[in-house]
Motif scaffolding. Structure first.
Motif, short mmCIF file in Angstrom:
data_model
loop_
_atom_site.label_atom_id
_atom_site.label_comp_id
_atom_site.label_asym_id
_atom_site.label_seq_id
_atom_site.Cartn_x
_atom_site.Cartn_y
_atom_site.Cartn_z
N SER A 1 0.82 -1.21 0.00
CA SER A 1 0.00 0.00 0.00
C SER A 1 0.86 1.27 0.00
N GLY A 2 1.91 1.28 0.76
CA GLY A 2 2.79 2.45 0.79
C GLY A 2 2.23 3.56 1.66
N PRO A 3 3.04 4.57 1.97
CA PRO A 3 2.62 5.67 2.84
C PRO A 3 1.58 6.58 2.20
N GLY A 4 1.54 6.62 0.86
CA GLY A 4 0.58 7.49 0.19
C GLY A 4 -0.85 7.12 0.49
N GLU A 5 -1.14 5.83 0.46
CA GLU A 5 -2.51 5.38 0.73
C GLU A 5 -2.88 5.62 2.18
N SER A 6 -1.93 5.42 3.09
CA SER A 6 -2.19 5.67 4.50
C SER A 6 -2.46 7.15 4.74
N ALA A 7 -1.71 8.01 4.05
CA ALA A 7 -1.91 9.45 4.20
C ALA A 7 -3.27 9.88 3.67
N ALA A 8 -3.69 9.29 2.53
CA ALA A 8 -5.00 9.61 1.95
C ALA A 8 -6.12 9.19 2.89
N GLN A 9 -5.95 8.04 3.54
CA GLN A 9 -6.94 7.57 4.49
C GLN A 9 -7.03 8.51 5.69
N TYR A 10 -5.90 9.04 6.11
CA TYR A 10 -5.87 9.97 7.24
C TYR A 10 -6.65 11.24 6.90
N VAL A 11 -6.45 11.75 5.67
CA VAL A 11 -7.18 12.95 5.23
C VAL A 11 -8.68 12.69 5.25
N LYS A 12 -9.10 11.50 4.78
CA LYS A 12 -10.53 11.16 4.73
C LYS A 12 -11.15 11.17 6.12
N THR A 13 -10.41 10.65 7.09
CA THR A 13 -10.99 10.49 8.43
C THR A 13 -10.77 11.68 9.35
N HIS A 14 -9.88 12.60 8.97
CA HIS A 14 -9.60 13.73 9.84
C HIS A 14 -9.80 15.10 9.17
N GLY A 15 -10.06 15.12 7.86
CA GLY A 15 -10.23 16.38 7.16
C GLY A 15 -11.42 17.18 7.63
N ARG A 16 -11.39 18.48 7.39
CA ARG A 16 -12.45 19.36 7.89
C ARG A 16 -13.35 19.93 6.79
N SER A 17 -12.99 19.71 5.54
CA SER A 17 -13.78 20.29 4.46
C SER A 17 -14.34 19.21 3.54
N ALA A 18 -15.31 19.61 2.71
CA ALA A 18 -15.91 18.67 1.76
C ALA A 18 -14.86 18.11 0.82
#
Length: 224
Positions: free
Chosen positions: A67-84
């Motif tokens: 998966s690599g760090p990129g996918e983990s980072a994208a998942q973090y944005v999905k679960t912690h992001g504040r905007s649409a």
């Protein structure tokens, strides 16, 4: 399709999007940029993944190697992001106004989605949901399929214009269909009086031979 589309911008806050879904009794909302282009969709599923996720990828250790760090980072944005823009699904399946109903039904089934945006020249002009398709099928219950004429399309356009210009008209959840001068209005309204106003507005349009009202009050559990 439902032409009164509720939308948000990429900058709209996550809490505001959630409030909009609850207040409008809808399960998804398109994300539209300032120029009018569709850039994504935020659905109940996105919020479910947000509440269930913790920003980390789970599963077998050997799968995480690929998966690599990129996918983990994208998942973090999905679960912690504040905007649409942070939580939305970007790869949105769309159709055009000319897409056959059968093809739309096939898309909803095979792609396991509940609704699909309708685009014209890259801009959203409506949304077709499973409920819209069911209403269309129900409208054909008593007669063979009738092709909409140019006059029918003119009638429908005038009804939608009257609704858009009126402060009492529903802003979402209503579909208008016209065939051989007969108007059928499907969907949800806030009150009985609002439904009767729709009937009167449609009946006043020149060329209308009859109005069939198939509306009910918005259910407590929302609609698709």
């Amino acid at each position: 399709m439902t032409t009164s589309v509720v939308s948000v911008t990429p900058e709209t806050g996550v809490s505001e999007v959630a409030r909009l879904l609850l207040e409008r009794h809808i399960s998804a909302v398109p994300v539209i940029q300032a120029e009018g282009g569709l850039v994504g969709m935020v659905s109940e599923g996105d919020f479910l993944r947000r509440t269930e996720g913790d920003g980390r990828l789970h599963g077998s250790w050997w799968l995480r190697l690929f998966s690599g760090p990129g996918e983990s980072a994208a998942q973090y944005v999905k679960t912690h992001g504040r905007s649409a823009a942070d939580v939305m699904t970007q790869d949105v399946i769309t159709v055009t106004e000319d897409t056959p109903a059968g093809e739309i039904a096939h898309l909803l089934e095979t792609k396991r989605i509940k609704r699909v945006p309708v685009l014209r020249d890259g801009r959203i002009v409506g949304i077709v949901s499973r409920a819209d398709l069911l209403r269309g099928l129900a409208a054909q219950r008593d007669a063979p399929v009738a092709s909409a004429t140019v006059e029918d399309e003119t009638i429908r356009k005038r009804i939608l214009e009257e609704m858009s210009a009126s402060d009492w008209a529903p802003t979402y959840g209503v579909s208008v269909m016209v065939a051989e001068g007969i108007v059928q209005i499907w969907g949800f309204v806030d009150s009985h009086e609002q439904g009767e106003a729709l009937r009167v507005a449609a009946g006043n349009v020149p060329g209308v031979k009859g109005v069939e009202l198939h509306v009910s009050n918005i259910p407590a559990h929302g609609w698709e």
